[in-house]
Design a protein around this motif. Structure first.
Motif, PDB file in Angstrom:
ATOM      1  N   GLU A  25     -57.120 -53.107 -63.338  1.00 39.49           N
ATOM      2  CA  GLU A  25     -56.381 -51.848 -63.203  1.00 39.49           C
ATOM      3  C   GLU A  25     -56.898 -50.770 -64.145  1.00 39.49           C
ATOM      4  O   GLU A  25     -56.901 -49.589 -63.806  1.00 39.49           O
ATOM      5  N   GLU A  26     -57.346 -51.157 -65.328  1.00 40.74           N
ATOM      6  CA  GLU A  26     -57.847 -50.171 -66.302  1.00 40.74           C
ATOM      7  C   GLU A  26     -59.115 -49.482 -65.777  1.00 40.74           C
ATOM      8  O   GLU A  26     -59.262 -48.261 -65.886  1.00 40.74           O
ATOM      9  N   LYS A  29     -58.170 -47.156 -63.004  1.00 37.36           N
ATOM     10  CA  LYS A  29     -57.548 -45.934 -63.522  1.00 37.36           C
ATOM     11  C   LYS A  29     -58.593 -44.894 -63.908  1.00 37.36           C
ATOM     12  O   LYS A  29     -58.435 -43.704 -63.616  1.00 37.36           O
ATOM     13  N   LYS A  32     -59.925 -43.427 -60.764  1.00 38.54           N
ATOM     14  CA  LYS A  32     -58.912 -42.571 -60.137  1.00 38.54           C
ATOM     15  C   LYS A  32     -58.860 -41.206 -60.821  1.00 38.54           C
ATOM     16  O   LYS A  32     -58.726 -40.176 -60.151  1.00 38.54           O
ATOM     17  N   GLU A  33     -58.983 -41.197 -62.140  1.00 34.09           N
ATOM     18  CA  GLU A  33     -58.978 -39.928 -62.875  1.00 34.09           C
ATOM     19  C   GLU A  33     -60.206 -39.087 -62.519  1.00 34.09           C
ATOM     20  O   GLU A  33     -60.102 -37.883 -62.328  1.00 34.09           O
TER      21      GLU A  33
END
Length: 50
Positions: A25-26, A29, A32-33
């Protein structure tokens, strides 16, 4: 389509692929940013053109 717009669309596609392939997930993320930043830039370029 401008070359700049095409470049950002390609970068956005790449980041979306990386989100799907992210091992955790990290990492997702971070991608995604980046994708959100490219999407904002594309939106700006499209509105600037009128």
């Amino acid at each position: 389509m401008s070359a700049e717009l095409q470049t950002y669309r390609e970068k956005l596609q790449f980041e979306n692929a990386m989100i799907r392939q992210a091992p955790d997930e990290e990492t997702a993320k971070v991608h995604k940013e980046r994708a959100a930043g490219y999407a904002r830039r594309i939106d700006f370029l499209l509105h600037k053109r009128g």
